[in-house]
Design a protein around this motif. Structure first.
Motif, PDB file in Angstrom:
ATOM      1  N   ASP A 103       0.861  -1.189   0.000  1.00  0.00           N
ATOM      2  CA  ASP A 103       0.000   0.000   0.000  1.00  0.00           C
ATOM      3  C   ASP A 103       0.894   1.234   0.000  1.00  0.00           C
ATOM      4  N   ARG A 104       1.184   1.749  -1.181  1.00  0.00           N
ATOM      5  CA  ARG A 104       2.126   2.870  -1.310  1.00  0.00           C
ATOM      6  C   ARG A 104       1.532   4.171  -0.775  1.00  0.00           C
ATOM      7  N   LEU A 105       0.213   4.185  -0.553  1.00  0.00           N
ATOM      8  CA  LEU A 105      -0.461   5.419  -0.131  1.00  0.00           C
ATOM      9  C   LEU A 105      -0.760   5.458   1.360  1.00  0.00           C
ATOM     10  N   GLN A 128       6.405  -2.976   1.887  1.00  0.00           N
ATOM     11  CA  GLN A 128       6.977  -1.973   0.984  1.00  0.00           C
ATOM     12  C   GLN A 128       8.455  -2.279   0.802  1.00  0.00           C
ATOM     13  N   SER A 129       8.949  -2.021  -0.399  1.00  0.00           N
ATOM     14  CA  SER A 129      10.383  -2.182  -0.652  1.00  0.00           C
ATOM     15  C   SER A 129      11.079  -0.856  -0.357  1.00  0.00           C
ATOM     16  N   ILE A 130      12.379  -0.935  -0.223  1.00  0.00           N
ATOM     17  CA  ILE A 130      13.144   0.314  -0.025  1.00  0.00           C
ATOM     18  C   ILE A 130      12.956   1.202  -1.255  1.00  0.00           C
ATOM     19  N   ARG A 131      12.839   0.581  -2.407  1.00  0.00           N
ATOM     20  CA  ARG A 131      12.594   1.330  -3.658  1.00  0.00           C
ATOM     21  C   ARG A 131      11.303   2.129  -3.539  1.00  0.00           C
ATOM     22  N   GLU A 132      10.248   1.529  -3.028  1.00  0.00           N
ATOM     23  CA  GLU A 132       8.972   2.237  -2.881  1.00  0.00           C
ATOM     24  C   GLU A 132       9.076   3.358  -1.863  1.00  0.00           C
ATOM     25  N   LEU A 133       9.793   3.107  -0.762  1.00  0.00           N
ATOM     26  CA  LEU A 133       9.956   4.170   0.235  1.00  0.00           C
ATOM     27  C   LEU A 133      10.681   5.357  -0.380  1.00  0.00           C
ATOM     28  N   GLY A 164       9.536  -6.263   5.135  1.00  0.00           N
ATOM     29  CA  GLY A 164      10.594  -5.407   4.617  1.00  0.00           C
ATOM     30  C   GLY A 164      11.027  -6.001   3.295  1.00  0.00           C
ATOM     31  N   ASP A 165      10.547  -5.431   2.243  1.00  0.00           N
ATOM     32  CA  ASP A 165      10.573  -6.083   0.938  1.00  0.00           C
ATOM     33  C   ASP A 165      11.793  -5.665   0.104  1.00  0.00           C
ATOM     34  N   HIS A 166      12.354  -6.638  -0.609  1.00  0.00           N
ATOM     35  CA  HIS A 166      13.492  -6.383  -1.503  1.00  0.00           C
ATOM     36  C   HIS A 166      14.608  -5.627  -0.783  1.00  0.00           C
ATOM     37  N   LEU A 167      15.036  -6.202   0.347  1.00  0.00           N
ATOM     38  CA  LEU A 167      16.139  -5.598   1.104  1.00  0.00           C
ATOM     39  C   LEU A 167      17.462  -6.175   0.605  1.00  0.00           C
ATOM     40  N   GLN A 315       5.542  -8.791 -15.441  1.00  0.00           N
ATOM     41  CA  GLN A 315       5.750  -7.346 -15.400  1.00  0.00           C
ATOM     42  C   GLN A 315       4.763  -6.687 -14.423  1.00  0.00           C
ATOM     43  N   LYS A 316       5.051  -5.451 -14.078  1.00  0.00           N
ATOM     44  CA  LYS A 316       4.262  -4.759 -13.059  1.00  0.00           C
ATOM     45  C   LYS A 316       2.854  -4.427 -13.555  1.00  0.00           C
ATOM     46  N   GLY A 317       1.860  -4.850 -12.761  1.00  0.00           N
ATOM     47  CA  GLY A 317       0.505  -4.350 -12.947  1.00  0.00           C
ATOM     48  C   GLY A 317      -0.287  -4.938 -14.095  1.00  0.00           C
ATOM     49  N   ILE A 347       5.236 -15.502  -5.209  1.00  0.00           N
ATOM     50  CA  ILE A 347       5.007 -14.969  -6.562  1.00  0.00           C
ATOM     51  C   ILE A 347       5.105 -13.447  -6.492  1.00  0.00           C
ATOM     52  N   HIS A 348       6.222 -12.894  -6.961  1.00  0.00           N
ATOM     53  CA  HIS A 348       6.367 -11.446  -6.962  1.00  0.00           C
ATOM     54  C   HIS A 348       5.691 -10.842  -8.201  1.00  0.00           C
ATOM     55  N   SER A 349       5.507  -9.536  -8.161  1.00  0.00           N
ATOM     56  CA  SER A 349       4.779  -8.862  -9.250  1.00  0.00           C
ATOM     57  C   SER A 349       3.489  -9.615  -9.543  1.00  0.00           C
ATOM     58  N   GLY A 350       2.809  -9.944  -8.447  1.00  0.00           N
ATOM     59  CA  GLY A 350       1.615 -10.774  -8.565  1.00  0.00           C
ATOM     60  C   GLY A 350       0.375 -10.020  -9.025  1.00  0.00           C
ATOM     61  N   SER A 351       0.488  -8.705  -9.145  1.00  0.00           N
ATOM     62  CA  SER A 351      -0.677  -7.925  -9.577  1.00  0.00           C
ATOM     63  C   SER A 351      -1.204  -8.377 -10.935  1.00  0.00           C
ATOM     64  N   LEU A 370       1.703 -14.520  -2.364  1.00  0.00           N
ATOM     65  CA  LEU A 370       1.548 -13.712  -3.574  1.00  0.00           C
ATOM     66  C   LEU A 370       1.771 -12.251  -3.215  1.00  0.00           C
ATOM     67  N   LYS A 371       2.607 -11.575  -3.974  1.00  0.00           N
ATOM     68  CA  LYS A 371       2.887 -10.159  -3.691  1.00  0.00           C
ATOM     69  C   LYS A 371       2.213  -9.263  -4.720  1.00  0.00           C
ATOM     70  N   THR A 372       1.503  -8.265  -4.191  1.00  0.00           N
ATOM     71  CA  THR A 372       0.934  -7.239  -5.064  1.00  0.00           C
ATOM     72  C   THR A 372       1.291  -5.874  -4.480  1.00  0.00           C
ATOM     73  N   ALA A 373       1.296  -4.889  -5.308  1.00  0.00           N
ATOM     74  CA  ALA A 373       1.451  -3.510  -4.829  1.00  0.00           C
ATOM     75  C   ALA A 373       0.904  -2.550  -5.891  1.00  0.00           C
ATOM     76  N   GLY A 374       1.395  -2.649  -7.113  1.00  0.00           N
ATOM     77  CA  GLY A 374       1.008  -1.689  -8.149  1.00  0.00           C
ATOM     78  C   GLY A 374      -0.473  -1.647  -8.389  1.00  0.00           C
ATOM     79  N   TYR A 409      13.409   2.519 -12.797  1.00  0.00           N
ATOM     80  CA  TYR A 409      13.106   1.772 -11.567  1.00  0.00           C
ATOM     81  C   TYR A 409      12.439   0.423 -11.809  1.00  0.00           C
ATOM     82  N   TYR A 410      11.748   0.302 -12.949  1.00  0.00           N
ATOM     83  CA  TYR A 410      10.972  -0.925 -13.192  1.00  0.00           C
ATOM     84  C   TYR A 410      11.159  -1.409 -14.624  1.00  0.00           C
ATOM     85  N   HIS A 411      11.270  -2.718 -14.780  1.00  0.00           N
ATOM     86  CA  HIS A 411      11.373  -3.317 -16.121  1.00  0.00           C
ATOM     87  C   HIS A 411       9.971  -3.468 -16.696  1.00  0.00           C
TER      88      HIS A 411
HETATM   89  O1  LIG Z   1       7.439  -1.938  -6.412  1.00  0.00           O
HETATM   90  C1  LIG Z   1       8.128  -2.550  -5.568  1.00  0.00           C
HETATM   91  O2  LIG Z   1       9.304  -2.301  -5.283  1.00  0.00           O
HETATM   92  C2  LIG Z   1       7.493  -3.736  -4.844  1.00  0.00           C
HETATM   93  O3  LIG Z   1       6.068  -3.587  -4.873  1.00  0.00           O
HETATM   94  C3  LIG Z   1       7.882  -5.053  -5.502  1.00  0.00           C
HETATM   95  O4  LIG Z   1       7.549  -5.001  -6.859  1.00  0.00           O
HETATM   96  C4  LIG Z   1       7.161  -6.202  -4.793  1.00  0.00           C
HETATM   97  O5  LIG Z   1       8.136  -7.143  -4.370  1.00  0.00           O
HETATM   98  C5  LIG Z   1       6.202  -6.908  -5.676  1.00  0.00           C
HETATM   99  O6  LIG Z   1       6.546  -7.854  -6.346  1.00  0.00           O
HETATM  100  C6  LIG Z   1       4.811  -6.379  -5.719  1.00  0.00           C
HETATM  101  O7  LIG Z   1       4.076  -6.981  -6.734  1.00  0.00           O
END
Ligand SMILES: O=C(O)[C@@H](O)[C@H](O)[C@H](O)C(=O)CO
Length: 494
Positions: A103-105, A128-133, A164-167, A315-317, A347-351, A370-374, A409-411
């Motif tokens: 939750d980036r917001l 949240q990842s350090i990248r998101e912070l 603490g994500d992607h440390l 890929q993201k989202g 499962i990262h980038s699970g969105s 399963l990881k989501t964020a975007g 920042y993102y592929h």
């Molecule tokens: O954007 C990020 O840095 C995180 O949300 C990262 O992508 C996270 O590990 C992820 O996979 C969310 O789908």
């Protein structure tokens, strides 16, 4: 406020005059001699306390009409954690499905809780990842505060996690652990040698032969003398593939062990330790996954989950991109390896990976992370597109103007030229952009630039209006998350 205090003192929430107040009835609780309730007025959300006792005395707020009106501060959150254990994060271990709901917001968790409540899966709300912070300008204190207050608001007592994500750096690991994070995702991408994939067989052999004899012997004895037997996994080790995988992953495995020994084994509390090898150019073959997992076991490293880099594109989202038959074939082995080594597949980038969710639920037997964020950020953007077209148009145009900057920042393989020109889209059609992959990725990867953008006078170009719009549309945002994340869960078999 007097009427509110009196109603709370009597425990009769129905008597509260809600003409200019929103009452979060699910938050109501009593601890010791204190009654607590979360409300929202035109000055924002407040924690109302009445009665007496330790928590009442410890909460910091304004004394009004015999009660206490407390801001949702970091210090007051720590007090809630101290007296209401369900508001503090927990580790979950490997025997329950979990979902990272980044939750980036800091305003999405109530909708997430409403979505997952009662289901056979637990939320990692503070992810949240350090990248998101860095991109949002938030801290891990902010992230955990927001999640804890959401849990209090919703009266959610089934437990939540904090990841603490992607440390990558030890100082970030120390930071997250010091704050009580209950999951650590160790990002090993900088220890994985992606150059190996581009070498010829002869170059690989020559580089491998330069490794210490003892190291080469250990690997060859373990992986070339007998084919590993992992029920459900199809594994074939050849000398050539082994040499490549050793060159690619050996340093990363040393890194995993070192962090485990220094930070996980020394803790006086449970922490879910995840290994992330997904954000690399090199897809993780099932053989490489087995090698990493087996080396960790041989070294006494126990993990909660492993995130491989699957074949195709996560890929993201947006949905999965690639050969689904090949993905299924490899997924079967990855899932079997996770079962064999007694951890969960992550499962990262699970969105929005809707086309492969049924396979993931099937092959993991419903036991996954399963990881989501975007996608959670994009549901907020969808709300703005619906109710504040002017703001959406300004954000969309800014995203177009700064897209290249965000690709650092993102592929993504976004084709921004394929996005329907903004001027040709009517206001009622704006939300449709959230259903088009290129527009989704445009708005996804520019989230940090949009939230941090400033006007010439230093004021926020979009963020203040964005958060005000979402505050006015709190229920709509929650409904959007329930629908969209609910679709994720349904396809995953939850
Ligand atoms: O954007 C990020 O840095 C995180 O949300 C990262 O992508 C996270 O590990 C992820 O996979 C969310 O789908």
């Amino acid at each position: 406020m007097k009427q509110l205090i009196e109603a709370l003192q009597s425990g009769n929430l129905a008597a509260i005059n809600t003409s200019d107040l929103k009452v979060y009835a699910s938050s109501f609780t009593e601890v010791g001699g204190t009654k607590l309730l979360l409300v929202r007025s035109n000055t924002g959300k407040k924690l109302v306390a009445v009665g007496k006792g330790e928590i009442y005395d410890q909460l910091i707020g304004e004394s009004v009409d015999g009660g206490k009106i407390c801001p949702l501060t970091h210090e007051n959150r720590l007090t809630l954690n101290q007296f209401l254990p369900y508001t503090a994060p927990q580790a979950f271990g490997t025997q329950v499905a979990t979902m990272g709901l980044g939750d980036r917001l800091g305003i999405a968790s109530p909708g997430h809780i409403q979505t997952l409540r009662g289901k056979d899966i637990r939320p990692v709300l503070a992810q949240q990842s350090i990248r998101e912070l860095a991109l949002t300008g938030r801290t891990y204190e902010d992230v955990l505060d927001a999640a804890a207050y959401a849990v209090f608001q919703e009266g959610y007592r089934d437990g939540y996690g904090a990841d603490g994500d992607h440390l990558k750096k030890e100082e970030d690991i120390e930071y997250a652990l010091r704050l009580g994070f209950t999951m650590l995702t160790l990002d090993c991408s900088e220890k994985i040698d992606n150059t190996i994939d581009g070498l010829t067989d002869a170059e690989v052999a020559a580089k491998y032969e330069k490794l210490p004899t003892s190291l080469r012997s250990r690997y060859e004895e373990r992986y070339l003398q007998a084919t590993p037997n992992v029920p459900g996994a199809s594994l074939t080790f050849t000398r050539q593939s082994l040499m490549k995988d050793v060159l690619i992953y050996d340093a990363a495995i040393d890194f995993m062990e070192a962090i485990f020994r220094k930070y996980i084994t020394t803790l006086d509390r449970a922490v879910d330790f995840e290994i992330s090898i997904d954000e690399t150019a090199t897809p993780t073959s099932p053989e490489a996954h087995f090698l990493v997992a087996n080396e960790l076991r041989q070294r006494g490293v126990t993990i909660f989950s492993m995130a491989p880099r699957f074949c195709g594109e996560f890929q993201k989202g947006i949905d999965y991109i690639g050969d689904i038959a090949q993905f299924e074939k490899e997924l079967a082995s990855h899932a079997a390896i996770a079962v064999h080594f007694e951890y969960k597949l992550s499962i990262h980038s699970g969105s929005d990976k809707f086309s492969v969710f049924p396979l993931i639920g099937q092959y993991t037997n419903g036991l996954f992370h399963l990881k989501t964020a975007g996608t959670n950020w994009l549901e907020a953007v969808r709300v703005v597109a619906k109710v504040n077209p002017s703001l959406y148009r300004r954000m969309h145009q800014y995203a177009l103007d700064h897209f290249e900057e965000a690709t650092a920042y993102y592929h993504v393989t976004t084709d921004i030229n394929a996005i329907t020109p903004l001027a040709s889209v009517s206001d009622p059609q704006l939300p449709e952009y959230m259903n088009e992959n290129n527009a989704r990725q445009l708005l996804h990867i520019t989230y940090g630039l949009l939230l941090q953008a400033k006007n010439a006078d230093g004021s926020k170009q979009f963020a203040d209006e964005f958060f005000q719009t979402l505050a006015e549309q709190e229920e709509s945002f929650a409904e959007g998350l329930k629908k969209h994340i609910g679709k994720h869960l349904e396809l995953l078999g939850k």
